[in-house]
Design a protein around this motif. Structure first.
Motif, PDB file in Angstrom:
ATOM      1  N   LEU A   1     -15.883  -5.805   8.148  1.00  0.00           N
ATOM      2  CA  LEU A   1     -16.841  -4.855   7.585  1.00  0.00           C
ATOM      3  C   LEU A   1     -17.344  -5.279   6.212  1.00  0.00           C
ATOM      4  O   LEU A   1     -18.174  -4.583   5.623  1.00  0.00           O
ATOM      5  CB  LEU A   1     -16.201  -3.462   7.492  1.00  0.00           C
ATOM      6  N   GLY A   2     -16.842  -6.385   5.701  1.00  0.00           N
ATOM      7  CA  GLY A   2     -17.345  -6.914   4.439  1.00  0.00           C
ATOM      8  C   GLY A   2     -16.403  -6.840   3.259  1.00  0.00           C
ATOM      9  O   GLY A   2     -16.752  -7.305   2.167  1.00  0.00           O
ATOM     10  N   LEU A   3     -15.213  -6.291   3.440  1.00  0.00           N
ATOM     11  CA  LEU A   3     -14.258  -6.203   2.329  1.00  0.00           C
ATOM     12  C   LEU A   3     -13.542  -7.536   2.166  1.00  0.00           C
ATOM     13  O   LEU A   3     -13.142  -8.164   3.159  1.00  0.00           O
ATOM     14  CB  LEU A   3     -13.242  -5.095   2.604  1.00  0.00           C
ATOM     15  N   THR A   4     -13.379  -7.987   0.951  1.00  0.00           N
ATOM     16  CA  THR A   4     -12.698  -9.253   0.687  1.00  0.00           C
ATOM     17  C   THR A   4     -11.184  -9.030   0.653  1.00  0.00           C
ATOM     18  O   THR A   4     -10.714  -7.911   0.416  1.00  0.00           O
ATOM     19  CB  THR A   4     -13.150  -9.850  -0.645  1.00  0.00           C
ATOM     20  N   PRO A   5     -10.397 -10.093   0.879  1.00  0.00           N
ATOM     21  CA  PRO A   5      -8.935  -9.928   0.809  1.00  0.00           C
ATOM     22  C   PRO A   5      -8.454  -9.402  -0.535  1.00  0.00           C
ATOM     23  O   PRO A   5      -7.542  -8.563  -0.593  1.00  0.00           O
ATOM     24  CB  PRO A   5      -8.424 -11.343   1.080  1.00  0.00           C
ATOM     25  N   LEU A   6      -9.053  -9.875  -1.633  1.00  0.00           N
ATOM     26  CA  LEU A   6      -8.631  -9.410  -2.955  1.00  0.00           C
ATOM     27  C   LEU A   6      -8.934  -7.926  -3.129  1.00  0.00           C
ATOM     28  O   LEU A   6      -8.122  -7.184  -3.701  1.00  0.00           O
ATOM     29  CB  LEU A   6      -9.321 -10.226  -4.039  1.00  0.00           C
ATOM     30  N   ALA A   7     -10.083  -7.482  -2.627  1.00  0.00           N
ATOM     31  CA  ALA A   7     -10.423  -6.059  -2.721  1.00  0.00           C
ATOM     32  C   ALA A   7      -9.458  -5.220  -1.884  1.00  0.00           C
ATOM     33  O   ALA A   7      -9.048  -4.131  -2.300  1.00  0.00           O
ATOM     34  CB  ALA A   7     -11.867  -5.837  -2.267  1.00  0.00           C
ATOM     35  N   PHE A   8      -9.078  -5.734  -0.715  1.00  0.00           N
ATOM     36  CA  PHE A   8      -8.129  -5.010   0.133  1.00  0.00           C
ATOM     37  C   PHE A   8      -6.789  -4.871  -0.572  1.00  0.00           C
ATOM     38  O   PHE A   8      -6.176  -3.791  -0.562  1.00  0.00           O
ATOM     39  CB  PHE A   8      -7.962  -5.735   1.465  1.00  0.00           C
ATOM     40  N   VAL A   9      -6.317  -5.959  -1.181  1.00  0.00           N
ATOM     41  CA  VAL A   9      -5.045  -5.912  -1.906  1.00  0.00           C
ATOM     42  C   VAL A   9      -5.131  -4.916  -3.067  1.00  0.00           C
ATOM     43  O   VAL A   9      -4.187  -4.158  -3.329  1.00  0.00           O
ATOM     44  CB  VAL A   9      -4.683  -7.312  -2.424  1.00  0.00           C
ATOM     45  N   THR A  10      -6.275  -4.894  -3.757  1.00  0.00           N
ATOM     46  CA  THR A  10      -6.444  -3.984  -4.887  1.00  0.00           C
ATOM     47  C   THR A  10      -6.393  -2.528  -4.441  1.00  0.00           C
ATOM     48  O   THR A  10      -5.699  -1.698  -5.050  1.00  0.00           O
ATOM     49  CB  THR A  10      -7.776  -4.266  -5.595  1.00  0.00           C
ATOM     50  N   TRP A  11      -7.114  -2.218  -3.378  1.00  0.00           N
ATOM     51  CA  TRP A  11      -7.098  -0.847  -2.859  1.00  0.00           C
ATOM     52  C   TRP A  11      -5.697  -0.460  -2.378  1.00  0.00           C
ATOM     53  O   TRP A  11      -5.214   0.650  -2.659  1.00  0.00           O
ATOM     54  CB  TRP A  11      -8.096  -0.716  -1.712  1.00  0.00           C
ATOM     55  N   ARG A  12      -5.043  -1.351  -1.670  1.00  0.00           N
ATOM     56  CA  ARG A  12      -3.704  -1.057  -1.161  1.00  0.00           C
ATOM     57  C   ARG A  12      -2.726  -0.821  -2.297  1.00  0.00           C
ATOM     58  O   ARG A  12      -1.935   0.131  -2.259  1.00  0.00           O
ATOM     59  CB  ARG A  12      -3.222  -2.210  -0.276  1.00  0.00           C
ATOM     60  N   SER A  13      -2.780  -1.668  -3.309  1.00  0.00           N
ATOM     61  CA  SER A  13      -1.866  -1.506  -4.447  1.00  0.00           C
ATOM     62  C   SER A  13      -2.174  -0.235  -5.223  1.00  0.00           C
ATOM     63  O   SER A  13      -1.253   0.444  -5.707  1.00  0.00           O
ATOM     64  CB  SER A  13      -1.969  -2.729  -5.363  1.00  0.00           C
ATOM     65  N   GLY A  14      -3.466   0.101  -5.346  1.00  0.00           N
ATOM     66  CA  GLY A  14      -3.832   1.326  -6.060  1.00  0.00           C
ATOM     67  C   GLY A  14      -3.337   2.575  -5.358  1.00  0.00           C
ATOM     68  O   GLY A  14      -2.782   3.491  -5.991  1.00  0.00           O
ATOM     69  N   VAL A  15      -3.503   2.619  -4.038  1.00  0.00           N
ATOM     70  CA  VAL A  15      -3.006   3.770  -3.275  1.00  0.00           C
ATOM     71  C   VAL A  15      -1.483   3.849  -3.360  1.00  0.00           C
ATOM     72  O   VAL A  15      -0.903   4.932  -3.509  1.00  0.00           O
ATOM     73  CB  VAL A  15      -3.472   3.678  -1.817  1.00  0.00           C
ATOM     74  N   ALA A  16      -0.815   2.694  -3.266  1.00  0.00           N
ATOM     75  CA  ALA A  16       0.645   2.685  -3.374  1.00  0.00           C
ATOM     76  C   ALA A  16       1.109   3.162  -4.745  1.00  0.00           C
ATOM     77  O   ALA A  16       2.119   3.878  -4.858  1.00  0.00           O
ATOM     78  CB  ALA A  16       1.175   1.278  -3.098  1.00  0.00           C
ATOM     79  N   ALA A  17       0.381   2.787  -5.792  1.00  0.00           N
ATOM     80  CA  ALA A  17       0.744   3.224  -7.143  1.00  0.00           C
ATOM     81  C   ALA A  17       0.626   4.738  -7.284  1.00  0.00           C
ATOM     82  O   ALA A  17       1.496   5.396  -7.871  1.00  0.00           O
ATOM     83  CB  ALA A  17      -0.142   2.521  -8.174  1.00  0.00           C
ATOM     84  N   LEU A  18      -0.451   5.311  -6.723  1.00  0.00           N
ATOM     85  CA  LEU A  18      -0.611   6.765  -6.784  1.00  0.00           C
ATOM     86  C   LEU A  18       0.497   7.470  -6.005  1.00  0.00           C
ATOM     87  O   LEU A  18       1.027   8.495  -6.456  1.00  0.00           O
ATOM     88  CB  LEU A  18      -1.982   7.154  -6.225  1.00  0.00           C
TER      89      LEU A  18
END
Length: 206
Positions: free
Chosen positions: A54-71
Motif C-alpha cells: 500500500l506504499g508504507l516503507t519498512p522504516l515507517a512501519f517500524v516507527t508506527w509499531r514502536s509508537g503504538v507499543a510505547a503508548l
C-alpha cells in the motif's frame, strides 16, 4: 486486669485480617498472555507485506509499531502504579544493569529494523525460518559461556536446526534471480536472529 489477661490477644487477629495468606497466582492469565502475544506476532509478517504494497516503507512501519507499543507500555505503567507499583529509578541501577539495559534496548531496536526490512526483500516464511534459529544460538552461546551444559538432546536439537537452515538455503531457489532469495534479505533476517539471541542472553544475565 485479670479479665484482660484472660482475653485473647488482638495482635494475631489483626494480622490475620490485614494480611491474608497470599494465594499462588493462576497460570491461566500467563498462558492467555503468551497465546495472545504469539498470535499477534504471527500476523506481523503478513501485515507488514500488505502495508508495503500500500506504499508504507519498512522504516515507517517500524516507527508506527514502536509508537503504538510505547503508548501501550505507558498505559500499563500507569495502571501498575495506580495499583501500588513503583518505578525503578535510573540512579538505583548498578553500572552493570545500566549497560545490560542499554544493550537490550539496542538489540530490540535492531531486531525491529532488520526483521521488517527483511520482510520487504524475502518471503515471510524465510524470515521466520531464520528468526527462529535464535533458540539454537542462545543454547550454543549459553554452553560456550558456561551457563548451561550442552547435553545430547540439546546438541541434537541444535544440529537439526542448523541442518534445516542450510537445507533451505542450499536447496532453495538460486539467489539473485527474479524468483530467488535476495542475499541482503537473508542477511537482514539473520541479523534479526542475532539481535533476539543477544536480547535473551543479556536479559538472562542482567
Amino acid at each position: 486486669s485479670r479479665v484482660a489477661d484472660r482475653l485473647p490477644s488482638a495482635g494475631p487477629y489483626h494480622r490475620h485480617v490485614t494480611e491474608p495468606a497470599s494465594r499462588a497466582p493462576s497460570p491461566i492469565f500467563g498462558t492467555l498472555a503468551v497465546v495472545l502475544a504469539a498470535g499477534l506476532f504471527a500476523t506481523l509478517g503478513v501485515l507488514s507485506r500488505v502495508t508495503y504494497d500500500l506504499g508504507l516503507t519498512p522504516l515507517a512501519f517500524v516507527t508506527w509499531r514502536s509508537g503504538v507499543a510505547a503508548l501501550a507500555m505507558v498505559a500499563v505503567v500507569i495502571v501498575t502504579m495506580r495499583r501500588g507499583g513503583r518505578l525503578v529509578g535510573w540512579r538505583s541501577l548498578t553500572p552493570r544493569d545500566r549497560i545490560s539495559l542499554g544493550i537490550a534496548a539496542l538489540a530490540g531496536a535492531s531486531l525491529d529494523v532488520t526483521m521488517f526490512f527483511a520482510y520487504a526483500r524475502v518471503p515471510v516464511a524465510i524470515v521466520l525460518l531464520c528468526f527462529y534459529l535464535f533458540p539454537a544460538m542462545v543454547a550454543g552461546a549459553s554452553a560456550a559461556l558456561g551457563w548451561e551444559r550442552l547435553d545430547r538432546s540439546r546438541t541434537v536439537a541444535l544440529a537439526i536446526a542448523l541442518a534445516g537452515m542450510v537445507a533451505v538455503m542450499v536447496g532453495g531457489p538460486s539467489t539473485g534471480g527474479p524468483s530467488g532469495l535476495d542475499p541482503l534479505g537473508v542477511v537482514l533476517a539473520l541479523g534479526s536472529t542475532v539481535s533476539q539471541a543477544v536480547f535473551v542472553l543479556v536479559s538472562r544475565s542482567g
